[in-house]
Enzyme design. Structure first.
Site, mmCIF file in Angstrom:
data_model
loop_
_atom_site.group_PDB
_atom_site.id
_atom_site.type_symbol
_atom_site.label_atom_id
_atom_site.label_comp_id
_atom_site.label_asym_id
_atom_site.label_seq_id
_atom_site.Cartn_x
_atom_site.Cartn_y
_atom_site.Cartn_z
ATOM 1 N N ASN A 19 0.832 -1.208 0.000
ATOM 2 C CA ASN A 19 0.000 0.000 0.000
ATOM 3 C C ASN A 19 0.863 1.253 0.000
ATOM 4 O O ASN A 19 2.006 1.216 0.453
ATOM 5 C CB ASN A 19 -0.855 0.094 1.278
ATOM 6 C CG ASN A 19 -1.916 -0.963 1.384
ATOM 7 O OD1 ASN A 19 -2.387 -1.493 0.380
ATOM 8 N ND2 ASN A 19 -2.300 -1.268 2.610
ATOM 9 N N ASP A 21 0.932 4.481 2.169
ATOM 10 C CA ASP A 21 0.397 5.012 3.426
ATOM 11 C C ASP A 21 0.309 6.529 3.320
ATOM 12 O O ASP A 21 1.331 7.201 3.123
ATOM 13 C CB ASP A 21 1.310 4.646 4.603
ATOM 14 C CG ASP A 21 1.234 3.187 4.982
ATOM 15 O OD1 ASP A 21 0.303 2.499 4.514
ATOM 16 O OD2 ASP A 21 2.106 2.731 5.745
ATOM 17 N N LYS A 48 0.989 -4.374 4.838
ATOM 18 C CA LYS A 48 1.604 -5.342 5.748
ATOM 19 C C LYS A 48 2.602 -6.250 5.028
ATOM 20 O O LYS A 48 3.638 -6.605 5.581
ATOM 21 C CB LYS A 48 0.526 -6.169 6.449
ATOM 22 C CG LYS A 48 -0.409 -5.328 7.310
ATOM 23 C CD LYS A 48 -1.312 -6.159 8.173
ATOM 24 C CE LYS A 48 -0.624 -6.610 9.437
ATOM 25 N NZ LYS A 48 -0.225 -5.520 10.333
ATOM 26 N N THR A 224 1.478 -10.939 20.511
ATOM 27 C CA THR A 224 2.268 -9.731 20.763
ATOM 28 C C THR A 224 1.518 -8.854 21.758
ATOM 29 O O THR A 224 0.301 -8.690 21.677
ATOM 30 C CB THR A 224 2.551 -8.959 19.464
ATOM 31 O OG1 THR A 224 1.308 -8.600 18.845
ATOM 32 C CG2 THR A 224 3.358 -9.805 18.493
ATOM 33 N N LEU A 225 2.269 -8.280 22.698
ATOM 34 C CA LEU A 225 1.668 -7.542 23.813
ATOM 35 C C LEU A 225 2.192 -6.106 23.888
ATOM 36 O O LEU A 225 2.194 -5.507 24.962
ATOM 37 C CB LEU A 225 1.969 -8.267 25.130
ATOM 38 C CG LEU A 225 1.526 -9.742 25.199
ATOM 39 C CD1 LEU A 225 2.074 -10.409 26.448
ATOM 40 C CD2 LEU A 225 0.006 -9.847 25.147
ATOM 41 N N ALA A 227 4.251 -3.016 24.522
ATOM 42 C CA ALA A 227 5.379 -2.727 25.413
ATOM 43 C C ALA A 227 5.658 -3.863 26.392
ATOM 44 O O ALA A 227 6.749 -3.940 26.969
ATOM 45 C CB ALA A 227 5.108 -1.431 26.184
ATOM 46 N N THR A 254 3.264 2.602 14.284
ATOM 47 C CA THR A 254 2.923 2.150 12.938
ATOM 48 C C THR A 254 3.964 1.160 12.418
ATOM 49 O O THR A 254 5.158 1.457 12.398
ATOM 50 C CB THR A 254 2.862 3.352 11.961
ATOM 51 O OG1 THR A 254 2.033 4.368 12.525
ATOM 52 C CG2 THR A 254 2.280 2.935 10.625
ATOM 53 N N ASP A 258 4.490 -5.496 12.074
ATOM 54 C CA ASP A 258 5.046 -6.076 10.847
ATOM 55 C C ASP A 258 6.542 -6.333 11.004
ATOM 56 O O ASP A 258 7.062 -7.354 10.541
ATOM 57 C CB ASP A 258 4.802 -5.144 9.654
ATOM 58 C CG ASP A 258 3.326 -4.941 9.379
ATOM 59 O OD1 ASP A 258 2.536 -5.873 9.631
ATOM 60 O OD2 ASP A 258 2.945 -3.852 8.920
ATOM 61 N N ALA A 291 11.185 5.177 16.216
ATOM 62 C CA ALA A 291 11.289 6.128 15.104
ATOM 63 C C ALA A 291 9.929 6.272 14.445
ATOM 64 O O ALA A 291 9.076 5.386 14.543
ATOM 65 C CB ALA A 291 12.325 5.651 14.084
#
Length: 307
Positions: A19, A21, A48, A224-225, A227, A254, A258, A291
């Protein structure tokens, strides 16, 4: 890569979306019917699939992308950035619809809201996957997501080689056929995706979700959690491991998921076990949130080691 491995195979083939963005910073996201002013529009390469292939290549993986873009400026931007990162783009098809676009608003805390117009991603067909059979056969690991049609994902599952490992991030979440779930090794989900898949059967928290997800058929599961790191469950060992993330100052989330999935898939292709691969991926995900942007934020191996 193992020394005795043939060097003509890709560490990772990503079958997925590409895509443009379109990103606008906002003080806060608008409520229904409300207009808010934002920053200047920025256009970045994303999606993605393209995010994962570029993230893996930046870490040093030999990576290929199977995707579809439009014959337009956004499509050319995507192809150029993939090639510049060292991704093999022979599998990227051009035409059939405009390049997919993601409209992203980012607030000062780094949280984002996204609307996706699939465009050419929705025209990546099972036939495209069948034609790309040599590419699938040449991959140690194949990573897929759900920004392309589900029947194309299912064809990827059917078309992979007997010793090719499949990593699936079901994002955006959708009901998954049993044959797709059974191929996942691992199924990689965030908390929202885990709740969606489990529905009313979702127990209290990730430690309950992991075994419940495994019961649906995948060989392994990674939750995935953010932090808090990641939770790893493997049906072969019966293990459940919580991997803690390094403490970092998050600027923009963002693409962090991925980057995590790409790093995980690459290390699995290199021969790491699931826990080792996920521990590395947690560090890559943490580096990526320090970043701004998606692809611009993906770290090199040196930057991960420095974390």
């Amino acid at each position: 890569m193992h020394d005795n491995a043939p060097d003509d195979r890709f560490d990772l083939l990503v079958v997925g979306s590409a895509n443009a963005d379109l990103v606008i910073g906002v003080e806060r996201r608008p409520a229904p019917g409300e207009t808010v002013l934002g920053s200047d529009l920025a256009v970045h390469p994303g999606g993605k699939g393209a995010n994962q292939s570029l993230a893996a290549a930046r870490l040093g993986a030999r990576t290929a992308l199977l995707a579809r873009v439009g014959d337009d400026d956004h499509g050319r931007l995507l192809l150029e950035t993939q090639r510049a990162a060292g991704v093999d783009t022979d599998g990227v098809l051009v035409g059939g619809a405009p390049t997919g676009v993601a409209l992203i608003t980012v607030d000062p805390s780094g949280d984002n809201s996204i609307v996706v117009s699939p465009g050419a991603n929705g025209r990546l067909t099972p036939e495209d996957v069948r034609v790309a059979a040599p590419l699938l056969a040449a991959a140690r690991v194949i990573s897929v997501q759900l920004e392309i049609p589900l029947d194309t994902v299912a064809e990827t599952v059917r078309g992979r080689g007997p010793d090719t490992r499949l990593v699936l991030n079901p994002s955006p979440p959708a009901p998954l056929p049993d044959e797709v779930l059974a191929a996942c090794d691992p199924l990689v989900v965030n908390e929202h995706e885990a709740r969606y898949i489990l529905g009313e059967d979702a127990g209290e928290g990730p430690h309950a979700w992991a075994p419940a997800l495994l019961a649906l058929g995948p060989r392994s599961v990674v939750i995935t959690l953010g932090a808090a790191g990641a939770l790893v469950a493997d049906s072969r060992t019966g293990s459940l491991d919580h991997l803690v993330s390094p403490k970092v100052e998050a600027l923009d989330t963002t693409g962090a998921g991925d980057a995590f999935t790409a790093a995980l898939a690459w290390r699995l292709g290199r021969g790491d076990d699931l826990r080792e691969a996920a521990a590395f991926a947690v560090r890559v995900g943490a580096a990526a949130v320090t970043a701004r942007g998606a692809q611009e934020s993906f770290p090199t191996l040196e930057e991960v080691d420095a974390l």
